[in-house]
Design an enzyme around this catalytic site. Structure first.
Site, PDB file in Angstrom:
ATOM      1  N   ALA A 310     -36.281  31.305 -30.144  1.00 34.38           N
ATOM      2  CA  ALA A 310     -36.120  30.132 -30.432  1.00 34.38           C
ATOM      3  C   ALA A 310     -36.359  29.078 -29.118  1.00 34.38           C
ATOM      4  O   ALA A 310     -36.550  28.080 -29.212  1.00 34.38           O
ATOM      5  CB  ALA A 310     -34.431  29.877 -30.487  1.00 34.38           C
ATOM      6  N   ASP A 356     -73.095  10.590  -6.783  1.00 34.22           N
ATOM      7  CA  ASP A 356     -74.446  10.827  -6.367  1.00 34.22           C
ATOM      8  C   ASP A 356     -75.030   9.305  -6.739  1.00 34.22           C
ATOM      9  O   ASP A 356     -74.381   8.508  -7.621  1.00 34.22           O
ATOM     10  CB  ASP A 356     -75.232  11.690  -7.082  1.00 34.22           C
ATOM     11  CG  ASP A 356     -76.198  11.847  -6.404  1.00 34.22           C
ATOM     12  OD1 ASP A 356     -76.736  11.634  -5.121  1.00 34.22           O
ATOM     13  OD2 ASP A 356     -77.435  12.707  -6.985  1.00 34.22           O
ATOM     14  N   ASN A 724     -36.551  23.062 -30.254  1.00 37.89           N
ATOM     15  CA  ASN A 724     -36.035  24.194 -29.651  1.00 37.89           C
ATOM     16  C   ASN A 724     -34.386  24.192 -29.299  1.00 37.89           C
ATOM     17  O   ASN A 724     -34.113  25.333 -29.495  1.00 37.89           O
ATOM     18  CB  ASN A 724     -36.987  24.614 -28.634  1.00 37.89           C
ATOM     19  CG  ASN A 724     -38.145  25.052 -28.784  1.00 37.89           C
ATOM     20  OD1 ASN A 724     -38.830  24.995 -29.988  1.00 37.89           O
ATOM     21  ND2 ASN A 724     -38.911  25.965 -27.962  1.00 37.89           N
ATOM     22  N   ASP A 757     -44.304  22.251 -37.636  1.00 43.46           N
ATOM     23  CA  ASP A 757     -44.421  21.539 -36.304  1.00 43.46           C
ATOM     24  C   ASP A 757     -45.894  21.472 -36.054  1.00 43.46           C
ATOM     25  O   ASP A 757     -46.102  20.438 -35.358  1.00 43.46           O
ATOM     26  CB  ASP A 757     -43.377  22.447 -35.326  1.00 43.46           C
ATOM     27  CG  ASP A 757     -42.044  21.592 -35.428  1.00 43.46           C
ATOM     28  OD1 ASP A 757     -41.951  20.723 -36.270  1.00 43.46           O
ATOM     29  OD2 ASP A 757     -41.399  22.052 -34.477  1.00 43.46           O
TER      30      ASP A 757
END
Length: 938
Positions: A310, A356, A724, A757
């Site tokens: 998880a 440069d 989460n 997701d």
């Protein structure tokens, strides 16, 4: 030939092949007859047997291939990521748990296979996106000619360039690439282009005689591997081959320069360590808490594993790689090819650009822009080598252009397939030929009508070149061009009104003041004169004295027209621009002023010689106090030292370049930016970004895209990590209230992370560039990806989701009336409850994706439909959740149950509440910001 250019000071190179007793630099100081003896050879070259013996002893004249890992090793490297290691360990332990558990639980096997599949998927995506072979050594080899002409046994032969050895006598002609470092012993009107080594755009004259001791690259009697002969013919003796050459020194610098880790790499690695540590600690603590309570060992392990899974964002590596790939494609449409994905984000944090000059800020095409003749200036229009433009076509100007064109060894070549107008030879002389064509002078016809019969080549001491021509009436005319002051000193008259006037002190001062004024405007000024002589081969003193001044020609290498706007954009974005060039300080400052890099009256101009004398502390002080800094006549080591010093100060450094001499700095920089059209293969392979159109403006566009990518990464990280929390909190609550099963299984978590997701996260990564992205300074190098503001949003959004899913889970559990101890994985109420948890997270994430699109602005003001891919991705996730809820095969895999319409209504209301809460937070943020602005205004 034309005006010389001073070479870059370079440090002595290391040697792997034997050196002559007195050292390579000493070869340049020897008289021609002694060169052969010092290298153990003769005018007829080596014998075949001696050449073979030296080849066996010293090795071939090539550059060794850089050690590169094979396909297998590169694929295995994808499994060394900390997330991958953690998940592999989890999969292995789950397989072990399945083997030890009696009877075997199919769900445990499914979990083990699912975790392993996640690792393989991420590795496959990372390998496909990140595979980019390092071909710097091969590109260096491509610049070395494969065949060269040498004298062996006093006979001319063609041999492979890799079989060239010290002591070989090489025969060179205009257009040849130089195969090794050589000392000239014969030279006729010889000039070389050293741009690949020094970065200078001008051809440089070469002579066969000895020169004073000094830096090897400055020795005018030596030619070097990787450079080109642009005029004349020569014979030269090889004194260094392979990695012992100056070119080999750059090769070793490039190979030794470490590839710098980008800021995002550092932050993702740090984040991975913290998340992995937290996941392991949380899983271990819960395992230790539940085992003493009498729970079965295997089920307790699976429970702890669910906690760990998880917390680990399994979909983040794949999402990050693909999102960066989207940025790569966007940059490619803006003519910026990015070879490493993480470099996209690093561009957005760039704080210093070391650029440069030639070919980067300028067009690398000298152009005459002003002529002075008959006492008045004559503007010249048109840019580059195409003879398109106009010049005031009065007789004095025409004679000036005719004389300048005849006193030239360059050739103007018409367009061919794939190439436009170009110059063979000295670019300064090429610019004069183009101006002559604009003025109506047919150079080929004039050369046929007035053939050249003699020449006094350009010499850096007298700074003049003269040619003798036979006119149609049989008289001999000398045409001379060179530095204004030197030529003016040899003139006794000036062309005026179709005739000649004596040069008085006042008129001489007027001409000198005119030349100084032209030089002050950043122009390279040449004077042109003529005189009549009695013979076809006059002595130098006679040919270059008693001259009549025809006029002056002012030229410059024009800046790219889009560069000034790009410089302004970089300044607005807080990006500092430092010019780092091998050219003369005055030329560098003139170009810097034209493009806007220098705006103040007194920029800091530092040469490579001064850098050599600086301590690290002195260099740090210079970089700190100098806001407008030009570094001129620098070597590859100087460039790397400056880049390292800037990085030591915490800067994110981008370096632009196009020559082989730029390769070490390009590789060492945070972002190496090479020119795609005009750059060398070495520069392109050492860099992580290639500008396909060679336009400095593409850098500004790439920085804007890089900043946008970083903002989008933060958006999808908030999106990914917030859920989460919603996955972890119900597991923790269930553990502490004594519920024996997990509210969401590890397989369900994997389905959310990878199935529902990833696509919305990718859609967030494809959000368009915001209008204000270049209106703020670069973020600090040490700024955390997970800043306080980001963590606050993650906790805020994740906390709301966690409260919601806990509520729906325990609502179903309590409504069933079944005691906690009687719940099993097959209990219908439990299956409905865990389905509600998974569906609750998926639905709330749909609303969460809308919420995180903006930091402060209302999503309704930004437009709910302005990112249709996000809506489609969110709809796919909900549809997938529906399939998991209703499809019997998926119900069997995930242990889910069918949800009612009322269940879905509750979940949608819960998601809408999350969006409303985030909109309220943004409103309060905007209100506080406006209040602060009003307070400051008072």
């Amino acid at each position: 030939m034309g005006r010389t250019t001073e070479s870059v000071v370079a440090t002595r190179h290391d040697r792997k092949s034997p050196a002559p007793p007195s050292g390579d630099a000493a070869v340049s100081t020897l008289p021609t007859r002694e060169v052969f003896a010092s290298l153990g050879t003769g005018p007829g070259g080596l014998t075949a047997a001696e050449a073979a013996a030296r080849l066996a002893r010293d090795g071939p004249n090539d550059l060794p291939a850089t050690a590169r890992g094979g396909m297998g090793r590169r694929l295995l490297a994808q499994f060394t990521d900390l997330f991958a290691v953690l998940l592999l360990a989890a999969s292995a332990l789950t397989f072990l748990a399945y083997a030890l558990d009696q009877p075997h639980d199919p769900a445990t096997l499914q979990l083990a296979l699912a975790i392993l599949g996640v690792v393989l998927l991420n590795a496959g995506i990372g390998f496909a996106q990140e595979y980019s072979a390092e071909r710097t050594a091969q590109s260096l080899q491509a610049m070395v000619p494969h065949v060269c002409r040498v004298l062996r046994d006093a006979q001319p032969r063609e041999v492979p360039a890799r079989e060239l050895v010290r002591g070989d006598v090489v025969v060179l002609e205009a257009g040849d690439a130089v195969p090794a470092d050589c000392r000239l012993v014969e030279a006729e009107e010889t000039a070389v282009d050293n741009a690949a080594l020094t970065g200078e755009s001008d051809a440089v004259g070469r002579v066969p005689g000895p020169v004073p001791s000094g830096a090897l690259l400055e020795a005018r009697n030596c030619v070097f591997m990787g450079t080109d002969l642009v005029a004349g013919t020569a014979r030269a003796v090889v004194f260094a081959t392979g990695t012992a050459t100056e070119f080999g020194r750059i090769f070793r610098l490039t190979a030794a320069a470490p590839r710098q880790r980008t800021p995002l790499q550092c932050q993702v690695a740090a984040m991975a360590r913290r998340v992995a540590g937290l996941a392991l600690v949380a899983g271990a603590v819960l395992f230790a808490v539940r085992v003493p309570s009498g729970q079965p060992f295997v089920s307790t392990f699976v429970f702890a594993l669910g906690v760990m899974v998880a917390l680990v964002p399994e979909g983040m590596p794949a999402t990050l790689s693909v999102s960066l790939a989207i940025g790569v494609r966007r940059m490619a449409r803006r003519h910026a090819l990015v070879k490493q994905l993480l470099a996209v984000e690093a561009l957005g944090s760039t704080s210093v650009v070391c650029t440069d000059k030639t070919g980067t800020l300028t067009q690398a095409e000298m152009t005459v822009v002003e002529l002075w003749a008959d006492g008045v200036p004559h503007p010249v229009t048109g840019v580059g080598y195409a003879p398109a433009g106009d010049v005031t076509d009065s007789p004095p100007v025409r004679e000036l252009l005719r004389a300048a064109a005849l006193c030239s060894n360059a050739r103007l070549l018409p367009p061919t397939a794939g190439e436009g107008w170009r110059v063979l030879g000295d670019t300064t002389e090429g610019a004069l030929l183009v101006a002559a064509a604009k003025g109506g002078v047919d150079t080929a016809a004039e050369e046929a009508r007035t053939p050249r019969v003699a020449e006094h080549p350009f010499d850096s001491v007298r700074k003049l070149m003269s040619t003798v021509h036979r006119d149609e009436d049989g008289t001999y005319v000398v045409y001379v061009k060179g530095a204004p002051l030197e030529l003016l000193a040899r003139c006794d008259s000036v062309a005026r009104g179709g005739g000649r006037e004596p040069l008085t002190g006042a008129s001489r001062a007027d001409v000198a003041a005119t030349a100084d004024a032209m030089a002050g405007r950043g122009l390279r000024v040449l004077a042109v004169a003529r005189r009549t002589v009695a013979s076809a081969r006059p002595a130098l003193a006679e040919a270059e004295s008693g001259l009549t001044l025809l006029g002056l020609a002012g030229m410059h290498d024009p800046p790219r027209p889009e560069v000034r706007d790009a410089v302004v954009a970089c300044r607005r974005a807080g990006i500092r621009i430092v010019m780092v060039t091998g050219d003369h300080p005055l030329t560098a400052e003139a170009v810097a002023r034209r493009v806007g890099i220098v705006r103040g009256p007194d920029p800091t101009v530092v040469t490579g010689t001064r850098l050599d004398s600086m301590t690290e502390e002195g260099l740090d002080e210079l970089l700190t106090r100098s806001t407008e800094l030009l570094l001129c006549r620098v070597s590859p080591e100087h460039k790397m030292r400056v880049v390292t010093a800037l990085q030591r100060r915490g800067e994110v450094v981008a370096v632009t370049g196009d020559g082989a001499n730029d390769a070490p700095a390009l590789k060492h920089a945070d972002i190496g930016v090479a020119m795609g059209a005009s750059g060398t293969d070495v520069a392109r392979e050492a860099a992580v970004m290639v500008l396909l159109d060679d336009s400095f403006a593409s850098i500004s566009a790439a920085v804007a895209l890089g900043r946008s990518v970083y903002r989008n990464i933060r958006k999808f990280l908030i999106y990914l990590f917030s859920h989460n929390i919603a996955e972890l909190v119900p597991i923790l609550v269930a553990s502490f209230v004594g519920f024996p099963l997990v509210p969401i299984t590890a397989v369900q978590i994997l389905a959310i992370d990878l199935g529902s997701d990833v696509l919305p996260a990718l859609a967030l990564g494809a959000e368009p560039v915001e209008a204000d992205v270049m209106d703020s300074p670069p973020r600090p190098r040490r700024e955390r990806l997970f800043s306080t503001a980001v963590m606050g949003r993650i906790l805020f959004l994740g906390g709301i989701q966690a409260l919601g899913v806990c509520a729906v889970f325990f609502w179903h559990i309590q409504a069933s009336g079944i005691p906690y101890a009687d719940f099993t994985p097959s209990t219908p109420a439990y299956r409905e409850a865990i389905t509600m948890v998974q569906a609750g997270i998926v639905v709330s994430q749909f609303f969460n994706a809308l919420a995180v699109r903006t930091d402060r602005q209302s999503v309704f003001r930004a437009g709910l439909l302005s990112n249709p891919w996000l809506l489609a991705a969110g709809g796919f996730g909900i549809a997938l959740m529906g399939a998991i809820s209703y499809a019997p095969p998926l119900q069997a895999v995930f242990g889910t149950a069918a949800l009612s319409v009322g269940d879905w209504a509750v979940l949608v209301a819960f998601g809408a509440l999350l969006l409303a809460a985030e909109e309220a937070r943004k409103w309060m943020t905007r209100r506080r910001r406006h209040a602060g602005e009003r307070a400051r205004a008072r």
